[in-house]
Scaffold this motif. Structure first.
Motif, PDB file in Angstrom:
ATOM      1  N   PRO A  53       0.812  -1.232   0.000  1.00  0.00           N
ATOM      2  CA  PRO A  53       0.000   0.000   0.000  1.00  0.00           C
ATOM      3  C   PRO A  53       0.838   1.271   0.000  1.00  0.00           C
ATOM      4  O   PRO A  53       2.060   1.248   0.160  1.00  0.00           O
ATOM      5  N   LEU A  54       0.144   2.379  -0.167  1.00  0.00           N
ATOM      6  CA  LEU A  54       0.801   3.686  -0.126  1.00  0.00           C
ATOM      7  C   LEU A  54       1.362   4.000   1.251  1.00  0.00           C
ATOM      8  O   LEU A  54       2.390   4.643   1.387  1.00  0.00           O
ATOM      9  N   ARG A  55       0.665   3.577   2.297  1.00  0.00           N
ATOM     10  CA  ARG A  55       1.151   3.826   3.649  1.00  0.00           C
ATOM     11  C   ARG A  55       0.743   2.669   4.534  1.00  0.00           C
ATOM     12  O   ARG A  55      -0.144   1.893   4.204  1.00  0.00           O
ATOM     13  N   PHE A  56       1.418   2.569   5.662  1.00  0.00           N
ATOM     14  CA  PHE A  56       1.215   1.442   6.561  1.00  0.00           C
ATOM     15  C   PHE A  56       0.396   1.872   7.775  1.00  0.00           C
ATOM     16  O   PHE A  56       0.145   3.054   7.992  1.00  0.00           O
ATOM     17  N   LEU A  57      -0.014   0.893   8.562  1.00  0.00           N
ATOM     18  CA  LEU A  57      -0.847   1.160   9.724  1.00  0.00           C
ATOM     19  C   LEU A  57      -0.111   2.000  10.757  1.00  0.00           C
ATOM     20  O   LEU A  57       1.033   1.711  11.112  1.00  0.00           O
ATOM     21  N   ASP A  58      -0.784   2.996  11.274  1.00  0.00           N
ATOM     22  CA  ASP A  58      -0.158   3.917  12.224  1.00  0.00           C
ATOM     23  C   ASP A  58       0.039   3.320  13.610  1.00  0.00           C
ATOM     24  O   ASP A  58       0.847   3.832  14.385  1.00  0.00           O
ATOM     25  N   ASN A  59      -0.698   2.280  13.948  1.00  0.00           N
ATOM     26  CA  ASN A  59      -0.562   1.731  15.300  1.00  0.00           C
ATOM     27  C   ASN A  59       0.421   0.575  15.368  1.00  0.00           C
ATOM     28  O   ASN A  59       0.457  -0.160  16.337  1.00  0.00           O
ATOM     29  N   PHE A  60       1.264   0.427  14.323  1.00  0.00           N
ATOM     30  CA  PHE A  60       2.376  -0.523  14.321  1.00  0.00           C
ATOM     31  C   PHE A  60       3.654   0.235  13.997  1.00  0.00           C
ATOM     32  O   PHE A  60       3.703   0.982  13.011  1.00  0.00           O
ATOM     33  N   LYS A  61       4.679   0.081  14.815  1.00  0.00           N
ATOM     34  CA  LYS A  61       5.967   0.685  14.485  1.00  0.00           C
ATOM     35  C   LYS A  61       6.547   0.000  13.258  1.00  0.00           C
ATOM     36  O   LYS A  61       7.154   0.634  12.398  1.00  0.00           O
ATOM     37  N   ASN A  62       6.399  -1.319  13.185  1.00  0.00           N
ATOM     38  CA  ASN A  62       6.833  -2.084  12.031  1.00  0.00           C
ATOM     39  C   ASN A  62       5.888  -1.812  10.853  1.00  0.00           C
ATOM     40  O   ASN A  62       4.697  -1.596  11.058  1.00  0.00           O
ATOM     41  N   PRO A  63       6.388  -1.784   9.608  1.00  0.00           N
ATOM     42  CA  PRO A  63       5.500  -1.538   8.464  1.00  0.00           C
ATOM     43  C   PRO A  63       4.554  -2.699   8.210  1.00  0.00           C
ATOM     44  O   PRO A  63       4.963  -3.761   7.741  1.00  0.00           O
ATOM     45  N   CYS A  64       3.294  -2.529   8.528  1.00  0.00           N
ATOM     46  CA  CYS A  64       2.269  -3.562   8.381  1.00  0.00           C
ATOM     47  C   CYS A  64       1.024  -2.943   7.759  1.00  0.00           C
ATOM     48  O   CYS A  64       0.799  -1.738   7.862  1.00  0.00           O
ATOM     49  N   TRP A  65       0.211  -3.796   7.132  1.00  0.00           N
ATOM     50  CA  TRP A  65      -1.048  -3.336   6.562  1.00  0.00           C
ATOM     51  C   TRP A  65      -2.052  -4.471   6.564  1.00  0.00           C
ATOM     52  O   TRP A  65      -1.704  -5.641   6.755  1.00  0.00           O
ATOM     53  N   LEU A  66      -3.313  -4.109   6.359  1.00  0.00           N
ATOM     54  CA  LEU A  66      -4.396  -5.083   6.350  1.00  0.00           C
ATOM     55  C   LEU A  66      -4.833  -5.394   4.924  1.00  0.00           C
ATOM     56  O   LEU A  66      -4.877  -4.507   4.074  1.00  0.00           O
ATOM     57  N   ARG A  67      -5.176  -6.658   4.704  1.00  0.00           N
ATOM     58  CA  ARG A  67      -5.925  -7.049   3.512  1.00  0.00           C
ATOM     59  C   ARG A  67      -7.267  -7.563   4.012  1.00  0.00           C
ATOM     60  O   ARG A  67      -7.303  -8.398   4.916  1.00  0.00           O
ATOM     61  N   GLY A  68      -8.336  -7.079   3.392  1.00  0.00           N
ATOM     62  CA  GLY A  68      -9.632  -7.348   3.973  1.00  0.00           C
ATOM     63  C   GLY A  68      -9.759  -6.552   5.262  1.00  0.00           C
ATOM     64  O   GLY A  68      -9.175  -5.489   5.420  1.00  0.00           O
ATOM     65  N   GLU A  69     -10.497  -7.078   6.211  1.00  0.00           N
ATOM     66  CA  GLU A  69     -10.730  -6.354   7.456  1.00  0.00           C
ATOM     67  C   GLU A  69      -9.740  -6.710   8.547  1.00  0.00           C
ATOM     68  O   GLU A  69      -9.513  -5.931   9.467  1.00  0.00           O
ATOM     69  N   THR A  70      -9.094  -7.903   8.467  1.00  0.00           N
ATOM     70  CA  THR A  70      -8.274  -8.337   9.605  1.00  0.00           C
ATOM     71  C   THR A  70      -6.941  -8.962   9.232  1.00  0.00           C
ATOM     72  O   THR A  70      -6.077  -9.110  10.097  1.00  0.00           O
ATOM     73  N   GLU A  71      -6.714  -9.357   7.977  1.00  0.00           N
ATOM     74  CA  GLU A  71      -5.496 -10.095   7.633  1.00  0.00           C
ATOM     75  C   GLU A  71      -4.278  -9.176   7.656  1.00  0.00           C
ATOM     76  O   GLU A  71      -4.161  -8.249   6.849  1.00  0.00           O
ATOM     77  N   LEU A  72      -3.340  -9.443   8.571  1.00  0.00           N
ATOM     78  CA  LEU A  72      -2.177  -8.588   8.744  1.00  0.00           C
ATOM     79  C   LEU A  72      -1.001  -9.092   7.914  1.00  0.00           C
ATOM     80  O   LEU A  72      -0.691 -10.280   7.906  1.00  0.00           O
ATOM     81  N   ASN A  73      -0.357  -8.164   7.215  1.00  0.00           N
ATOM     82  CA  ASN A  73       0.847  -8.443   6.438  1.00  0.00           C
ATOM     83  C   ASN A  73       1.920  -7.452   6.856  1.00  0.00           C
ATOM     84  O   ASN A  73       1.628  -6.280   7.094  1.00  0.00           O
ATOM     85  N   CYS A  74       3.176  -7.911   6.939  1.00  0.00           N
ATOM     86  CA  CYS A  74       4.251  -7.044   7.417  1.00  0.00           C
ATOM     87  C   CYS A  74       5.522  -7.236   6.594  1.00  0.00           C
ATOM     88  O   CYS A  74       5.856  -8.359   6.194  1.00  0.00           O
ATOM     89  N   LEU A  75       6.230  -6.140   6.383  1.00  0.00           N
ATOM     90  CA  LEU A  75       7.564  -6.140   5.790  1.00  0.00           C
ATOM     91  C   LEU A  75       8.577  -5.768   6.870  1.00  0.00           C
ATOM     92  O   LEU A  75       8.205  -5.224   7.909  1.00  0.00           O
ATOM     93  N   PRO A  76       9.867  -6.031   6.658  1.00  0.00           N
ATOM     94  CA  PRO A  76      10.871  -5.667   7.655  1.00  0.00           C
ATOM     95  C   PRO A  76      10.938  -4.166   7.903  1.00  0.00           C
ATOM     96  O   PRO A  76      10.730  -3.359   6.994  1.00  0.00           O
ATOM     97  N   TYR A  77      11.263  -3.824   9.130  1.00  0.00           N
ATOM     98  CA  TYR A  77      11.418  -2.426   9.536  1.00  0.00           C
ATOM     99  C   TYR A  77      12.802  -1.902   9.146  1.00  0.00           C
ATOM    100  O   TYR A  77      12.965  -0.736   8.812  1.00  0.00           O
TER     101      TYR A  77
END
Length: 499
Positions: A155-179
Motif C-alpha cells: 500500500p501507499l502507507r502502513f498502519l499507524d498503530n504498528f511501528k513495524n511496516p504492516c497493513w491489512l488485507r480485507g478487514e483483519t489479515e495482517l501483512n508485514c515487511l521488515p522495519y
C-alpha cells in the motif's frame, strides 16, 4: 413575554444539546496526533487494552493469548514519518470502537493479470492500481513493470498503530515487511551486527536472518544454502518451488514473527493500542543483486535503469538501511579462506590465480562498458556470491544515497564497530529509533561472543596476491572517501594478518 421565552427555549435547547453531543464525540476520538476530520483518511484504532490474533492455514485456527497491558507515556511512539505523496486513501478502515482481532493467513501464489497497473478509462483517467503507484516516490513505468506484484499489493502507507511496516488485507489479515535491512558485505561483520541488534528487547530475533529475497530469490534463485527450514515452510504455504512472489516473502514472516508483533500490543497513556516491536532482514545481497533481466529488457542500456534502491524507495520510503563495509582487500582475502576447507595444499596458489583472473576480466568489462554496468553485471562470473566487485563500495552506496536520505541509510565500517562498539551501538539505536538501553543491558549485549568470526587455519596469502588486490581497490577507495566526505574511508593497503 414569558410565553415567547418558552417558545424560543424550545427551539434553541435541542440545538445546544446536539452541538454538545457532537463536540463530545469529536473530543473522545481526538489524540495528540489526530483530529476529528482525519478519521475518514486513516485507519481507526481502539482504546481497548486487550486483543487476540487468529492464525489460519487451510482451515486451522490458533488463538494467541492476550499480551502486555502497559501504560506508555511516550507520544513519540505514535509518530510516523509518513511522507505525503498526494491525497491518501483510507487503508482498511475499521470501526472506531474496537481494534480488529488480527488474523494471519497464508496466501498461495496465484498468477494475476496486472494490466490495471497502467489502465485508464475512456476519458484518460487512471483506474485501479494506476491511481496508486504514481504517488509512490520515484516510481516510473519501467520500475513498476519490473515488479508489478509489489506495486499492486504493497500500500501507499502502513498502519499507524504498528511501528513495524504492516497493513491489512480485507478487514483483519495482517501483512508485514521488515522495519530495517542490514546490507552487505561478506565478511564485514553483518552477522555480529544482526546478533547485537536483535538482542535489543524491542527487536524480534526469531526470524530468518538472510532470506535473500529482494535480490536473488525475487529474480529466480531457488537454492537453499541457509535458512532451509524457513524457506521450505514458506514454499509449502505459497505453493511450488518458485520463491519469487511477494506472497512467499510475506508467508516467511507470517510463520515466525507476525503473530508476535500482534501480541506485542501495549496501551499508551492516552488509551491507544500500539504495537512497538519490529523485525529486520539481513540479506547482504540486497545491496547489489538485481538480477540480469534488465539487460534483456533494455538491451541497449549503458547502465542499470533501476536498482533495488529505487524499488525499495518507492515501496518503503521510510525503511532503515545499514551497510557494513571493511577494507576491501582484507574482506576479499577473508572471504576466500572462509569458503575453503583448511589444510588443502596449494590453496594460496589457487587464490592468487583466481584473484588475478578476476581482476583481468573485470578490467576488460570496464573497457567494453563502464564501471557501474560491470559492478552489477560482470561475468567474471556474475553470481549470487560475487567476488571482487562487491568491494567497489562507492558505486552501490551512491545508488542508495541518490534515493534515500542519510537519515535512512547508515554506512558502518567494521573497523569502527570493533574499535568503539559502545559508541557505534548507541548511535545505531538512535538511527533505528529504538530506545537507548541501560549500561547493564548494553554490557550484556556487547559482551556476547562475536558471531561468525573466521578462525580457520589456512595458508598465508601470497604477498603478490595482496598487492594485486590493493592495486585493484585503491582508486575505488579514493572515490569512496570523496563520496562519504571522510578520509577514513580511503582504506590503506592491506599487507596481511589474521582474517
Amino acid at each position: 413575554m414569558a410565553g415567547k421565552w418558552l417558545d424560543l427555549r424550545s427551539v434553541l435547547l435541542p440545538v445546544v444539546i446536539t452541538e454538545a453531543v457532537l463536540l463530545c464525540i469529536c473530543y473522545n476520538y481526538m489524540s495528540a496526533e489526530r483530529s476529528c476530520d482525519t478519521h475518514s483518511e486513516n485507519p481507526i484504532y481502539s482504546h481497548l487494552t486487550k486483543d487476540s490474533v487468529f492464525l489460519t492455514n487451510v482451515g486451522s485456527t490458533q488463538t494467541f493469548p492476550d499480551k502486555m497491558n502497559f501504560n506508555q507515556t511516550d507520544k513519540d511512539q505514535l509518530r510516523r514519518k509518513s511522507p505525503e505523496f498526494g491525497p491518501l486513501r483510507p487503508l482498511n478502515v475499521v470501526p472506531m470502537e474496537v481494534e480488529p482481532h488480527y488474523t494471519v493467513s497464508y496466501q498461495r501464489d496465484v498468477p494475476i493479470n496486472y494490466t490495471d497497473l497502467f489502465s485508464t478509462d475512456s476519458e484518460g483517467n487512471c483506474r485501479a492500481s494506476f491511481c496508486k503507484w504514481p504517488k509512490m516516490p520515484g516510481a516510473t513505468r519501467e520500475l513498476v513493470a519490473s515488479a508489478p506484484e509489489l506495486f499492486e499489493k504493497i500500500p501507499l502507507r502502513f498502519l499507524d498503530n504498528f511501528k513495524n511496516p504492516c497493513w491489512l488485507r480485507g478487514e483483519t489479515e495482517l501483512n508485514c515487511l521488515p522495519y530495517f535491512y542490514i546490507l552487505g558485505n561478506y565478511k564485514c561483520g553483518t552477522t555480529d551486527m544482526w546478533d547485537k541488534i536483535t538482542a535489543h528487547p524491542d527487536v524480534f530475533a526469531k526470524v530468518a536472518k538472510e532470506p535473500h529475497w529482494w535480490g536473488p530469490r525475487r529474480n529466480g534463485y531457488t537454492a537453499i544454502p541457509i535458512n532451509r527450514p524457513e524457506v521450505l515452510q514458506a514454499r509449502s504455504h505459497t505453493g511450488g518451488t518458485d520463491d519469487s512472489s511477494l506472497e512467499w516473502y510475506l508467508n516467511l514472516y507470517k510463520a515466525s514473527v507476525v503473530p508476535e508483533i500482534i501480541n506485542s500490543r501495549i496501551t499508551t497513556k492516552e488509551g491507544i493500542g500500539y504495537h512497538p516491536k519490529v523485525f529486520g532482514d539481513a540479506s547482504i545481497s540486497t545491496v547489489y543483486a538485481i538480477g540480469r533481466e534488465w539487460i534483456k529488457t533494455f538491451p541497449y542500456a549503458a547502465e542499470p535503469p533501476y536498482t533495488n534502491a529505487d524499488l525499495m524507495h518507492a515501496l518503503q520510503p521510510n525503511a532503515k538501511f545499514i551497510l557494513m563495509i571493511r577494507n576491501p582487500t582484507r574482506r576479499a582475502d577473508s572471504f576466500f579462506w572462509y569458503l575453503h576447507r583448511p589444510g588443502q595444499p596449494g590453496d594460496a596458489d589457487r587464490w592468487h590465480q583466481k584473484a588475478t583472473t578476476y581482476i583481468q576480466c573485470f578490467k576488460k568489462c570496464v573497457q567494453d562498458y563502464n564501471l557501474r554496468f560491470c559492478a552489477y553485471a560482470a561475468e567474471c562470473p556474475y553470481d549470487l556470491i560475487p567476488d571482487l566487485q562487491v568491494g567497489i563500495y562507492h558505486v552501490f552506496i551512491r545508488d542508495w544515497l541518490k534515493v534515500f536520505p542519510r537519515d535512512n541509510f547508515k554506512v558502518i565500517r567494521l573497523e569502527d564497530w570493533e574499535a568503539e562498539p559502545v559508541t557505534v551501538y548507541r548511535d545505531l539505536l538512535n538511527f533505528l529509533d529504538l530506545r537507548q538501553l541501560s549500561v547493564d543491558e548494553e554490557n550484556r549485549i556487547l559482551k556476547r561472543r562475536r558471531s561468525n568470526q573466521n578462525q580457520r587455519q589456512h595458508e598465508q596469502t601470497h604477498p603478490e596476491t595482496l598487492n594485486a588486490l590493493n592495486d585493484f581497490h585503491r582508486p575505488f577507495n579514493v572515490e569512496l572517501a570523496k563520496l562519504m566526505g571522510d578520509d577514513k574511508f580511503n582504506y590503506p593497503d592491506y599487507k596481511g594478518s589474521s582474517v
